[in-house]
Design a protein around this motif. Sequence first.
Motif, PDB file in Angstrom:
ATOM      1  N   GLU A 187      30.860  32.589  37.429  1.00 58.25           N
ATOM      2  CA  GLU A 187      32.084  32.071  38.048  1.00 58.25           C
ATOM      3  C   GLU A 187      33.247  32.100  37.072  1.00 58.25           C
ATOM      4  O   GLU A 187      34.379  32.395  37.455  1.00 58.25           O
ATOM      5  CB  GLU A 187      31.853  30.641  38.554  1.00 58.25           C
ATOM      6  N   GLN A 188      32.979  31.806  35.797  1.00 53.48           N
ATOM      7  CA  GLN A 188      34.027  31.858  34.787  1.00 53.48           C
ATOM      8  C   GLN A 188      34.603  33.258  34.664  1.00 53.48           C
ATOM      9  O   GLN A 188      35.825  33.457  34.634  1.00 53.48           O
ATOM     10  CB  GLN A 188      33.472  31.405  33.433  1.00 53.48           C
ATOM     11  N   VAL A 189      33.722  34.250  34.628  1.00 58.78           N
ATOM     12  CA  VAL A 189      34.170  35.641  34.513  1.00 58.78           C
ATOM     13  C   VAL A 189      34.968  36.050  35.745  1.00 58.78           C
ATOM     14  O   VAL A 189      36.032  36.686  35.636  1.00 58.78           O
ATOM     15  CB  VAL A 189      32.962  36.588  34.319  1.00 58.78           C
ATOM     16  N   LEU A 190      34.491  35.690  36.927  1.00 59.88           N
ATOM     17  CA  LEU A 190      35.193  36.035  38.160  1.00 59.88           C
ATOM     18  C   LEU A 190      36.563  35.373  38.221  1.00 59.88           C
ATOM     19  O   LEU A 190      37.557  36.012  38.585  1.00 59.88           O
ATOM     20  CB  LEU A 190      34.355  35.615  39.372  1.00 59.88           C
ATOM     21  N   ASP A 191      36.623  34.105  37.858  1.00 61.54           N
ATOM     22  CA  ASP A 191      37.892  33.380  37.881  1.00 61.54           C
ATOM     23  C   ASP A 191      38.902  34.007  36.922  1.00 61.54           C
ATOM     24  O   ASP A 191      40.066  34.237  37.279  1.00 61.54           O
ATOM     25  CB  ASP A 191      37.688  31.910  37.528  1.00 61.54           C
ATOM     26  N   VAL A 192      38.468  34.265  35.705  1.00 61.71           N
ATOM     27  CA  VAL A 192      39.371  34.836  34.703  1.00 61.71           C
ATOM     28  C   VAL A 192      39.837  36.222  35.129  1.00 61.71           C
ATOM     29  O   VAL A 192      41.014  36.573  34.952  1.00 61.71           O
ATOM     30  CB  VAL A 192      38.680  34.882  33.321  1.00 61.71           C
ATOM     31  N   SER A 193      38.950  37.004  35.723  1.00 71.01           N
ATOM     32  CA  SER A 193      39.332  38.339  36.196  1.00 71.01           C
ATOM     33  C   SER A 193      40.385  38.244  37.293  1.00 71.01           C
ATOM     34  O   SER A 193      41.386  38.984  37.281  1.00 71.01           O
ATOM     35  CB  SER A 193      38.100  39.088  36.713  1.00 71.01           C
ATOM     36  N   GLY A 194      40.168  37.330  38.249  1.00 68.79           N
ATOM     37  CA  GLY A 194      41.148  37.142  39.315  1.00 68.79           C
ATOM     38  C   GLY A 194      42.476  36.651  38.775  1.00 68.79           C
ATOM     39  O   GLY A 194      43.547  37.116  39.202  1.00 68.79           O
ATOM     40  N   ILE A 195      42.430  35.726  37.841  1.00 67.77           N
ATOM     41  CA  ILE A 195      43.656  35.203  37.230  1.00 67.77           C
ATOM     42  C   ILE A 195      44.423  36.327  36.528  1.00 67.77           C
ATOM     43  O   ILE A 195      45.652  36.426  36.643  1.00 67.77           O
ATOM     44  CB  ILE A 195      43.311  34.069  36.237  1.00 67.77           C
ATOM     45  N   PHE A 196      43.709  37.184  35.820  1.00 64.94           N
ATOM     46  CA  PHE A 196      44.348  38.282  35.090  1.00 64.94           C
ATOM     47  C   PHE A 196      45.082  39.224  36.048  1.00 64.94           C
ATOM     48  O   PHE A 196      46.237  39.602  35.806  1.00 64.94           O
ATOM     49  CB  PHE A 196      43.304  39.055  34.296  1.00 64.94           C
ATOM     50  N   VAL A 197      44.425  39.586  37.140  1.00 64.05           N
ATOM     51  CA  VAL A 197      45.041  40.532  38.078  1.00 64.05           C
ATOM     52  C   VAL A 197      46.237  39.888  38.782  1.00 64.05           C
ATOM     53  O   VAL A 197      47.287  40.530  38.952  1.00 64.05           O
ATOM     54  CB  VAL A 197      44.010  41.023  39.105  1.00 64.05           C
ATOM     55  N   PHE A 198      46.122  38.637  39.194  1.00 65.90           N
ATOM     56  CA  PHE A 198      47.249  37.954  39.805  1.00 65.90           C
ATOM     57  C   PHE A 198      48.420  37.893  38.834  1.00 65.90           C
ATOM     58  O   PHE A 198      49.586  38.075  39.216  1.00 65.90           O
ATOM     59  CB  PHE A 198      46.850  36.536  40.220  1.00 65.90           C
ATOM     60  N   ALA A 199      48.119  37.645  37.566  1.00 66.86           N
ATOM     61  CA  ALA A 199      49.166  37.573  36.554  1.00 66.86           C
ATOM     62  C   ALA A 199      49.857  38.917  36.359  1.00 66.86           C
ATOM     63  O   ALA A 199      51.062  38.978  36.101  1.00 66.86           O
ATOM     64  CB  ALA A 199      48.584  37.076  35.238  1.00 66.86           C
ATOM     65  N   LEU A 200      49.095  39.999  36.482  1.00 70.37           N
ATOM     66  CA  LEU A 200      49.708  41.324  36.396  1.00 70.37           C
ATOM     67  C   LEU A 200      50.779  41.498  37.454  1.00 70.37           C
ATOM     68  O   LEU A 200      51.870  42.015  37.178  1.00 70.37           O
ATOM     69  CB  LEU A 200      48.642  42.414  36.557  1.00 70.37           C
ATOM     70  N   SER A 201      50.489  41.069  38.687  1.00 72.85           N
ATOM     71  CA  SER A 201      51.468  41.234  39.768  1.00 72.85           C
ATOM     72  C   SER A 201      52.713  40.405  39.501  1.00 72.85           C
ATOM     73  O   SER A 201      53.834  40.850  39.775  1.00 72.85           O
ATOM     74  CB  SER A 201      50.843  40.863  41.112  1.00 72.85           C
ATOM     75  N   GLY A 202      52.532  39.205  38.954  1.00 72.43           N
ATOM     76  CA  GLY A 202      53.691  38.382  38.615  1.00 72.43           C
ATOM     77  C   GLY A 202      54.525  39.011  37.520  1.00 72.43           C
ATOM     78  O   GLY A 202      55.766  39.035  37.593  1.00 72.43           O
TER      79      GLY A 202
END
Length: 219
Positions: free
Chosen positions: A11-26
Motif C-alpha cells: 500500500e505504501q508503494v502504491l500510494d507513493v506512486s499515485g502521489i508522484f503521478v498526480f504531482a507530475l500533472s500539477g
Amino acid sequence: MASQIFAPDVEQVLDVSGIFVFALSGSLLAVRKNFDVFGMAVLAEATALGGGVIRDLIIGAVPPVAFTNTGYFLTPLLAATVVFFLHPEVTRINRTVQTLDALGLGLFAVTGTAKAHDYGLGVIASVALGLITAVGGGVIRDLLAMETPSLLRWDRSLYAVPAMLGAGITAALIAFDDLNAVTGTAATLVAFGLRMLALHYNLRAPRAWRRGSSQTGEA
C-alpha cells in the motif's frame, strides 16, 4: 479494518506512486501557466495530497497522513524537481502520465472510501469521500491556477464518474464484507478501465436536456 486492503508495504508503494503521478500533472500545469519553481512545488503538493487532506480533516484523522508521513510530503517535491528540469520530456510521454494518473484515480477512490468507512461514515458519505480523495487535489490545483476545475468542464473526458464508480463498488464490497486485496484491485481496475475508455473515445457526461434549443447563446 476495511482500509487495510493491501499489505502495508504494498500500500505504501502504491500510494507513493499515485502521489508522484498526480504531482507530475500539477507541476506540468504550473509550467504551462509559467509559474516559478515555488509555484510548481505548491501545485505538485496540492494536486497530490489535497484530496487526502480534505478527507482526513472531514473524518477527524488529524493530523492528516500527508503531514505525518515524510515520504508522502516529499514525493511531490521530487516530481516537481523532475518536471522543473525535464518538462519537455515529461510532456512527450503525456499519454503514459495520463494512464498512470487513471490508475491512481481508481486506487485513491477505493482506499479513500474504505478509510471513510473505517471512521464510521455511512455508504453515501464514504463514496463521497472516496470521490474527494481521488479528485479533490485536481480541483485545488485548477483553482490555484485560476482555471475552471477539469471535472466540471463538459469539454473534458469523464474523470469524476470513474472515481465514483470505483468508490461505489468499494462501498458495496464493504457492505457485503467482501473487500480484500483481490476485490479492491478489481474495483480499482474498473475505475481505471472506464477512465481509459473515456480518454480513448472522448466520453463526456451529458449536459442539460434540451440545452441547445433553450440556451443557444451560451458557449
